[in-house]
Design a protein around this motif. Sequence first.
Motif, PDB file in Angstrom:
ATOM      1  N   HIS A 118       0.748  -1.258   0.017  1.00 43.77           N
ATOM      2  CA  HIS A 118       0.180  -0.095  -0.150  1.00 43.77           C
ATOM      3  C   HIS A 118       0.698   1.162  -0.010  1.00 43.77           C
ATOM      4  O   HIS A 118       0.246   2.489   0.291  1.00 43.77           O
ATOM      5  CB  HIS A 118      -1.101   0.145   1.076  1.00 43.77           C
ATOM      6  N   ARG A 119       1.985   0.899  -0.224  1.00 48.36           N
ATOM      7  CA  ARG A 119       3.306   2.070  -0.454  1.00 48.36           C
ATOM      8  C   ARG A 119       2.890   3.184   0.672  1.00 48.36           C
ATOM      9  O   ARG A 119       2.756   4.438   0.471  1.00 48.36           O
ATOM     10  CB  ARG A 119       3.054   2.897  -1.529  1.00 48.36           C
ATOM     11  N   PRO A 120       3.355   2.698   1.890  1.00 48.04           N
ATOM     12  CA  PRO A 120       2.857   3.638   3.152  1.00 48.04           C
ATOM     13  C   PRO A 120       4.185   4.593   3.314  1.00 48.04           C
ATOM     14  O   PRO A 120       5.297   4.412   2.911  1.00 48.04           O
ATOM     15  CB  PRO A 120       2.951   2.701   4.534  1.00 48.04           C
ATOM     16  N   PRO A 121       3.882   5.805   3.817  1.00 46.27           N
ATOM     17  CA  PRO A 121       4.829   6.619   4.085  1.00 46.27           C
ATOM     18  C   PRO A 121       6.190   6.278   5.077  1.00 46.27           C
ATOM     19  O   PRO A 121       7.203   6.944   5.161  1.00 46.27           O
ATOM     20  CB  PRO A 121       4.355   7.930   4.615  1.00 46.27           C
ATOM     21  N   LEU A 122       5.546   5.367   5.932  1.00 46.55           N
ATOM     22  CA  LEU A 122       6.269   4.706   6.949  1.00 46.55           C
ATOM     23  C   LEU A 122       6.481   3.268   6.984  1.00 46.55           C
ATOM     24  O   LEU A 122       5.264   2.800   7.374  1.00 46.55           O
ATOM     25  CB  LEU A 122       6.046   5.587   8.608  1.00 46.55           C
ATOM     26  N   LEU A 123       7.537   2.714   7.079  1.00 46.56           N
ATOM     27  CA  LEU A 123       7.686   1.198   7.263  1.00 46.56           C
ATOM     28  C   LEU A 123       8.186   0.935   8.701  1.00 46.56           C
ATOM     29  O   LEU A 123       9.372   1.630   8.951  1.00 46.56           O
ATOM     30  CB  LEU A 123       8.660   0.738   6.122  1.00 46.56           C
TER      31      LEU A 123
END
Lengths: 294, 313
Positions: free
Chosen positions: B163-168
């Motif tokens: 989901h291509r999050p801004p934070l992993l």
Amino acid sequence: MTDSPASRIPAMKAVWGEQLRVVGLAIRREGALAALALALGSVALIAFSRMPVLQAMVDGEIGELVFDPGEPPWGFFGVLGALLLPLVVWKGERRFGDTPLWSMPVDHRRHALLKVAAGWVWLMAILGAALVWVTLTTLASGGSLGVDEVRLLVLDPAGVAAGTPGAVQSVNWTTPWWEWALPFTSATAAYLVASTLILATRRPLFWAAGLWVAGGVVLGIADFRDIDWMQRVSDFVAWYIGGDSFTRGMQLPTGGREVWTLLPSVKMWTASSAFWIGLGLVGVLAASRRARDR
Amino acid sequence: MTDTATAALPIDLGNGPFAVTTRGLAKQFGSARALDGLDLQVPEGSVYVLVGPNGAGKSTLIRTLMGLVRYQDGAVSVLGRDPADRGAEVRADIGHVPEDYRVGYAWMTVGRLLGHQAVYHPSWDAEYARRLRARYGIDPRRKCHTLSKGESRRVQLVLALAHRPPLLLLDEPTDGLDHVVRDETLSILSEHLADSPTTVVISTHRVYEVEPLVDHVGVLSEGRLLGQLPRDELYGGLLRYWADVPEGWRGPGELAGRVVRRSDAARAIEWTVWGDRDAVTRGLSQAGAAVREVAPLSVDEAALALLSAREAT
């Protein structure tokens, strides 16, 4: 660097739909087993009621089926299933640890309540399907739906033993409409109470067994020591707001003949249903606070 | 050598901007302090590795950032929001690989699990998920309970990335992966970072496995940060010195640096020192040591040196 939060948060409608699907998947194996048992039972009942050869084998014990939702065992099966269902609904969720449910972008408390609600929708659907099935089985076996009978109502309990005329009155009784709703309300209450234990405790079966045993001990002491006020409380709980009156009205076996001290009424059903469902709802709402974000 | 040796490492990374910050973060389980006044600063767009031994508080920290653990004291900001108050919004912006490799719904198929995740993340990139799954060689028809530890980890990585999050937030992401899959994972992460602007926090006690990706390091022990700094600064500041010394050498009276670790033989020393290279070399030379070699430490070696120094105190 982030998108606006709104674009990354799922719509509640989507979450609700997904919970319905996930719970449906979680309960499908147990549901299939229950459906199989119901189907086998139906086949057996129809066979025994329709085939003279089989009837002869059981000496005619299995005769015409009468399906009255207000009579045992229908209410009992619904309540038992509703008590066990939360265990299946929450299958695979580590409720007090890192579970997929808590890792999702949904408020924890709201998510827990959605899951409970999804389980309830399935419970109602399964119960509805089961009732339709039993109704069809009854009709297929040549049985009848509901009862149309004369019931003996005790007006003077002391006079029954003394043989006083007029102590018992005959009443024509036909299954009322609301008894068809009784399996749904009793199952709803049982499901909510069981869901409360699932949400609030790490070991729900342990707590359920503990509460059951504790209740039995209290009632046993009340009976053994003849403690009047405790007996009154237990009578009230058992008869007027729960127990028999809740699942099937009130019945008192006397001298091998069933007499009624109080016939089931819509008022009693409404009161007991409101009490137990209300208690279950309060329990679920309170227990869901354990899952809250902070 | 002493507590001051580790305390000398920098903690403050300046003014940011930061994707994640904590101030005086504290969390206690019973009488055990899992987080003890933690001041974390993760710069936006960085790959920050959180190093520490088992029980250092790494997983508790990550779970706190996810809003899965309620902290008792301090302040937390994840992408500008406090997970305690706005947990759902925070989790929407996070891709999470939990410490526990077991995939939640063991009775689901992999394909159904990916579909489940997609519903919860409107930004889910189905094509990207399919490609990742194919690269990892995971059959979507497999039931999750039949997956090995390594396969489960791969599924968790797909769930976290797609989901291509801004934070992993990756908690021991390479745990259970063999060398080939680990390299493939690092390659996937590199490509992901190139494609999507992402801040990554990796918690691990095996830094060497992720070292090529890392640009910031935080060393955690007993719920406290011993230091956090850019990797280049660590390379330039924490150095190992080999020197020949005369018999009975007692060392310099004062050194423009903090000795983190020392190994002394009769006529040779091997010191790990945090400080300016020239000043430390000059100090050792003035005390009579002939410095033979100075070399930087890998992040893994640096973490080990710092943690063993902490344990020695």
